[in-house]
Design a protein around this motif. Sequence first.
Motif, PDB file in Angstrom:
ATOM      1  N   TRP A   4       0.838  -1.198   0.000  1.00 24.04           N
ATOM      2  CA  TRP A   4       0.000   0.000   0.000  1.00 24.04           C
ATOM      3  C   TRP A   4       0.874   1.250   0.000  1.00 24.04           C
ATOM      4  CZ3 TRP A   4      -5.072   1.349  -0.380  1.00 24.04           C
ATOM      5  CH2 TRP A   4      -6.019   0.317  -0.316  1.00 24.04           C
ATOM      6  N   LEU A   5       1.880   1.239   0.853  1.00 25.39           N
ATOM      7  CA  LEU A   5       2.734   2.418   0.994  1.00 25.39           C
ATOM      8  C   LEU A   5       3.549   2.673  -0.264  1.00 25.39           C
ATOM      9  CD1 LEU A   5       3.912   1.933   4.680  1.00 25.39           C
ATOM     10  CD2 LEU A   5       2.423   3.728   3.798  1.00 25.39           C
ATOM     11  N   VAL A   6       4.043   1.611  -0.876  1.00 28.56           N
ATOM     12  CA  VAL A   6       4.803   1.775  -2.116  1.00 28.56           C
ATOM     13  C   VAL A   6       3.924   2.432  -3.173  1.00 28.56           C
ATOM     14  CG1 VAL A   6       5.831   0.553  -4.063  1.00 28.56           C
ATOM     15  CG2 VAL A   6       6.433  -0.104  -1.730  1.00 28.56           C
ATOM     16  N   THR A   7       2.698   1.944  -3.279  1.00 24.67           N
ATOM     17  CA  THR A   7       1.762   2.501  -4.258  1.00 24.67           C
ATOM     18  C   THR A   7       1.438   3.962  -3.944  1.00 24.67           C
ATOM     19  OG1 THR A   7       0.783   0.334  -4.598  1.00 24.67           O
ATOM     20  CG2 THR A   7      -0.500   2.244  -5.308  1.00 24.67           C
ATOM     21  N   ALA A   8       1.192   4.237  -2.678  1.00 23.07           N
ATOM     22  CA  ALA A   8       0.744   5.576  -2.290  1.00 23.07           C
ATOM     23  C   ALA A   8       1.870   6.607  -2.310  1.00 23.07           C
ATOM     24  CB  ALA A   8       0.112   5.537  -0.895  1.00 23.07           C
ATOM     25  N   CYS A   9       3.048   6.216  -1.883  1.00 24.90           N
ATOM     26  CA  CYS A   9       4.124   7.193  -1.677  1.00 24.90           C
ATOM     27  C   CYS A   9       5.315   7.034  -2.610  1.00 24.90           C
ATOM     28  CB  CYS A   9       4.608   7.140  -0.222  1.00 24.90           C
ATOM     29  SG  CYS A   9       3.304   7.428   0.984  1.00 24.90           S
ATOM     30  N   GLY A 208      -5.474   9.874   1.248  1.00 23.08           N
ATOM     31  CA  GLY A 208      -5.723   8.626   0.549  1.00 23.08           C
ATOM     32  C   GLY A 208      -4.887   7.487   1.070  1.00 23.08           C
ATOM     33  N   CYS A 209      -3.874   7.803   1.852  1.00 26.37           N
ATOM     34  CA  CYS A 209      -3.058   6.751   2.450  1.00 26.37           C
ATOM     35  C   CYS A 209      -3.886   5.991   3.485  1.00 26.37           C
ATOM     36  CB  CYS A 209      -1.827   7.360   3.102  1.00 26.37           C
ATOM     37  SG  CYS A 209      -0.863   6.188   4.040  1.00 26.37           S
ATOM     38  N   PRO A 210      -3.808   4.663   3.451  1.00 18.42           N
ATOM     39  CA  PRO A 210      -4.626   3.854   4.358  1.00 18.42           C
ATOM     40  C   PRO A 210      -4.233   4.005   5.822  1.00 18.42           C
ATOM     41  CG  PRO A 210      -3.076   2.478   3.166  1.00 18.42           C
ATOM     42  CD  PRO A 210      -3.003   3.833   2.551  1.00 18.42           C
ATOM     43  N   LEU A 211      -3.105   4.615   6.079  1.00 13.57           N
ATOM     44  CA  LEU A 211      -2.672   4.775   7.465  1.00 13.57           C
ATOM     45  C   LEU A 211      -3.002   6.153   8.015  1.00 13.57           C
ATOM     46  CD1 LEU A 211       0.773   3.001   7.229  1.00 13.57           C
ATOM     47  CD2 LEU A 211      -1.340   2.117   8.187  1.00 13.57           C
ATOM     48  N   ALA A 212      -3.719   6.945   7.209  1.00 11.76           N
ATOM     49  CA  ALA A 212      -4.029   8.301   7.637  1.00 11.76           C
ATOM     50  C   ALA A 212      -4.648   8.309   9.025  1.00 11.76           C
ATOM     51  CB  ALA A 212      -4.982   8.952   6.638  1.00 11.76           C
ATOM     52  N   GLY A 213      -4.134   9.161   9.885  1.00 15.88           N
ATOM     53  CA  GLY A 213      -4.698   9.315  11.207  1.00 15.88           C
ATOM     54  C   GLY A 213      -4.122   8.400  12.264  1.00 15.88           C
ATOM     55  N   ASP A 214      -3.239   7.484  11.875  1.00 14.86           N
ATOM     56  CA  ASP A 214      -2.711   6.526  12.840  1.00 14.86           C
ATOM     57  C   ASP A 214      -1.423   6.977  13.495  1.00 14.86           C
ATOM     58  OD1 ASP A 214      -4.760   4.876  12.168  1.00 14.86           O
ATOM     59  OD2 ASP A 214      -3.596   3.690  10.749  1.00 14.86           O
ATOM     60  N   LEU A 215      -0.878   8.086  13.046  1.00 15.21           N
ATOM     61  CA  LEU A 215       0.486   8.401  13.439  1.00 15.21           C
ATOM     62  C   LEU A 215       0.640   9.445  14.529  1.00 15.21           C
ATOM     63  CD1 LEU A 215       2.890   6.977  12.029  1.00 15.21           C
ATOM     64  CD2 LEU A 215       0.795   6.872  10.725  1.00 15.21           C
ATOM     65  N   ARG A 216      -0.361  10.231  14.737  1.00 17.25           N
ATOM     66  CA  ARG A 216      -0.248  11.267  15.758  1.00 17.25           C
ATOM     67  C   ARG A 216      -0.243  10.631  17.139  1.00 17.25           C
ATOM     68  NH1 ARG A 216      -1.562  16.318  13.593  1.00 17.25           N
ATOM     69  NH2 ARG A 216      -1.765  17.067  15.712  1.00 17.25           N
ATOM     70  N   ARG A 217       0.429  11.303  18.056  1.00  9.55           N
ATOM     71  CA  ARG A 217       0.503  10.784  19.417  1.00  9.55           C
ATOM     72  C   ARG A 217      -0.885  10.614  20.034  1.00  9.55           C
ATOM     73  NH1 ARG A 217       5.427  10.443  21.608  1.00  9.55           N
ATOM     74  NH2 ARG A 217       7.110  11.696  20.757  1.00  9.55           N
ATOM     75  N   ASP A 218      -1.796  11.530  19.665  1.00 12.96           N
ATOM     76  CA  ASP A 218      -3.108  11.520  20.298  1.00 12.96           C
ATOM     77  C   ASP A 218      -4.162  10.780  19.476  1.00 12.96           C
ATOM     78  OD1 ASP A 218      -3.329  13.213  18.181  1.00 12.96           O
ATOM     79  OD2 ASP A 218      -3.939  14.966  19.329  1.00 12.96           O
ATOM     80  N   ALA A 219      -3.707  10.013  18.489  1.00  8.22           N
ATOM     81  CA  ALA A 219      -4.662   9.285  17.662  1.00  8.22           C
ATOM     82  C   ALA A 219      -5.379   8.213  18.472  1.00  8.22           C
ATOM     83  CB  ALA A 219      -3.945   8.640  16.482  1.00  8.22           C
ATOM     84  N   ASP A 220      -6.605   7.927  18.078  1.00  4.39           N
ATOM     85  CA  ASP A 220      -7.382   6.878  18.739  1.00  4.39           C
ATOM     86  C   ASP A 220      -7.007   5.522  18.174  1.00  4.39           C
ATOM     87  OD1 ASP A 220      -8.814   8.672  20.341  1.00  4.39           O
ATOM     88  OD2 ASP A 220     -10.198   9.085  18.696  1.00  4.39           O
TER      89      ASP A 220
END
Length: 223
Positions: A4-9, A208-220
Amino acid sequence: MHEWLVTACGPQHWWPANTPFEVILGAYLTQNTAWKAVERSLDNLKRAGALTLEGIRALPVERLRELIRPSGFVTRKAPAIKAFVALVDDQFAGSLKNMAATPADPLRARLLALPGVGPETADAILLYAFGKAVPVADEYLRRIAERHRLLSPAPSHNRKGYDALTRLTRGAFASDPPASHAGLYNEFHALVVAVGKAHCGRKANCDGCPLAGDLRRDADQKP
DNA sequence: CGCCAGGCCGTGT
DNA sequence: ACACGGCATGGC
């Protein structure tokens, strides 16, 4: 996830450095430090002619501390970099190539014995400076793995948590040809950092990245 | 102004 | 063994 990451980035061409020794300097300097700040330190070193083993060797630790000030933790990082050079001089005849020729496993132990070198710095050096087939784990990967429940809840910053992450990575690429592992580990960690940077800032710029929102310290956590 | 960055280490339980 | 601050500095 890697595909996924290779495709997206796309390809990341890591590590951002021109020589193995520059990789090593960057690995020390970027510890809990934004790469932007590391760039300024590296630029200072470059103007001082200290992007090489010989350059650092000739530099008083006091002066080194001033040059790397922008990337912080200078009272630790300056002596730590000096200690690395001392190891190369004392144990590898002053040659990085000798060090690079050492098998990954014992070399990793030598690096971990150095002050200011933990598992991530050691593995980054092994993979990106010496081309060893060693996976690198970091804070971003830890958040991703934890929030997607890819590992048992809680273990984190300690040695055991780090090992769990690299084991997870090795397992994920286990079915790929062994000869391709170094390249895959290289690209995977680069992509994790790229997406981490993209999503931890004020403005996420990797839509559009499937990991959007997972990286912030305060993410749920993901369900 | 407050949060955080491509960790690591010493200390306290 | 493991969690928990502290560590320096600067960008956003």
